[in-house]
Scaffold this active site. Structure first.
Site, short mmCIF file in Angstrom:
data_model
loop_
_atom_site.label_atom_id
_atom_site.label_comp_id
_atom_site.label_asym_id
_atom_site.label_seq_id
_atom_site.Cartn_x
_atom_site.Cartn_y
_atom_site.Cartn_z
N SER A 34 26.44 6.08 2.85
CA SER A 34 27.09 4.74 3.19
C SER A 34 28.31 5.19 4.18
CB SER A 34 27.22 3.66 2.01
OG SER A 34 27.76 2.79 2.38
N LYS A 43 34.14 -5.20 7.91
CA LYS A 43 33.23 -5.71 7.59
C LYS A 43 34.41 -7.15 7.80
CE LYS A 43 30.16 -5.40 4.91
NZ LYS A 43 29.17 -4.91 4.93
N ARG A 78 16.36 4.49 3.20
CA ARG A 78 17.32 4.40 2.51
C ARG A 78 17.30 5.16 0.89
NH1 ARG A 78 23.30 2.65 2.69
NH2 ARG A 78 24.20 4.12 0.77
N GLU A 117 17.82 0.18 11.25
CA GLU A 117 17.88 -0.57 10.37
C GLU A 117 16.61 -1.34 10.79
OE1 GLU A 117 20.59 -2.24 7.62
OE2 GLU A 117 20.91 -0.49 8.68
N LYS A 143 26.67 -3.66 13.49
CA LYS A 143 26.12 -3.14 12.07
C LYS A 143 25.12 -4.37 11.58
CE LYS A 143 28.12 -2.13 7.27
NZ LYS A 143 27.07 -3.26 6.25
#
Length: 335
Positions: free
Chosen positions: A75, A282, A120, A154, A99
């Protein structure tokens, strides 16, 4: 048009003969014709429906196979304070990137061919999704780079593509995570998924800058993550990346700041949870909804009893989670 038709016919025939065990073209000849066809399609702005760049055979799986990664898929360290990002970077050259809010996956190429794809999972063991990777148009099936190449990225669904499914699913992230795990690749092909590459874990060893490796992936027709070389202030980079993501319809939940010097970043090592070469900023706290199944009590080495919630598995930051310690009595009272 005639050249495209001729190449499509030759390649499809060669693929059929290869599957029968009687190849009529060498791998090099097949690749040369394939890349020639790709170039013609790019110039024309379209591809024929039966082009091997567009059509593959669908597969149905009984279950997803558990696979052990050839590299750790850990992570990220996280913060909601940009001043912590500034302190983390400490004047080192870095790259800021979106992200992506989807499911982290890894692709492996050998001799220019896609040979495996996996989620993952827990960072060490994931699920094999090769059958579905083969039907996602943004995942190159063949590349020019012939050494082994491992690309992490992703799987997402853009907001525009998600509109068609919005009545049935909560958000693009859950939709993408569920769709890439479907057992029937024909159904996955209908889901309009996109793979966005953000790191090379193996390959291009002679290139030490992350930004240059990303550009090499772009040259191989990967969709690469929107990124910024941090020439401007961190705050401005964040705003620029938000604007880039909005223009592309990409679901994002923050920005990742990673040292551009790969050798330096690797030298920092990792914890059991995350690599020390990057930090994620974030935008907001993440909340996840699931159903509580049970509460178990576990005893630690010091004799302290800790309640542990057992709930239906859910995806959190690309990992499957189904247990959580209930340290805070207020959390337990709200259950």
């Amino acid at each position: 048009m005639n050249d495209m038709k001729e190449l499509v016919q030759k390649l499809n025939l060669a693929t059929l003969q290869y599957d029968k065990g009687t190849p009529v073209l060498s791998d090099e000849e097949w690749d040369d014709m394939y890349f020639e066809l790709m170039a013609l399609e790019m110039d024309a702005g379209f591809a024929l429906p039966d082009s091997p760049t567009q059509v593959i055979s669908y597969q149905v799986m009984n279950q997803l196979e558990k696979v052990e990664h050839n590299h750790k898929m850990l992570s990220l360290a996280k913060t909601k304070d940009l001043s912590e990002v500034t302190g983390f970077l400490a004047r080192h050259n870095a790259v800021a990137m979106c992200k992506m809010d989807g499911l982290t996956c890894s692709l492996r190429y050998v001799d220019g061919k896609l040979v495996s794809a996996e989620t993952r999972g827990n960072g060490f063991i994931g699920e094999g999704i090769f059958h579905n990777a083969m039907v996602i148009p943004s995942i190159p099936k063949r590349i020019k780079y012939k050494d082994e190449l491992v690309v992490d990225g992703e799987v997402i669904c853009t907001y525009n593509d998600f509109e068609f499914f919005a009545n049935e699913y909560k958000n693009p992230r859950n939709f993408a995570a569920g769709s890439i795990r479907l057992l029937e690749s024909q159904e996955c092909a209908k889901r309009d998924l996109t793979f966005v590459a953000w790191e090379v874990k193996q390959g291009y060893e002679n290139v030490n800058l992350l930004s240059e490796r990303l550009e090499k992936l772009a040259f191989e027709n990967f969709t690469i993550v929107p990124y910024d070389n941090l020439i401007l202030s961190i705050d401005q980079c964040v705003e620029n990346l938000k604007a880039d993501a909005a223009a592309l319809g990409y679901p994002i939940d923050g920005c990742v700041f990673k040292f551009n010097d790969i050798a330096y970043g690797d030298s920092l090592g990792a914890t059991s949870h995350h690599f020390k070469n990057a930090i994620a900023y974030k935008f907001y706290d993440e909340t996840f909804t699931t159903h509580l199944i049970d509460i178990e009590w576990t005893m630690g080495r010091t004799g302290v009893l800790t309640p542990v919630a057992i709930f239906e598995p859910l995806d959190m930051d690309g990992s499957t989670v189904e247990r959580a310690s209930l340290h805070n009595i207020s959390v337990m009272l709200n259950l």
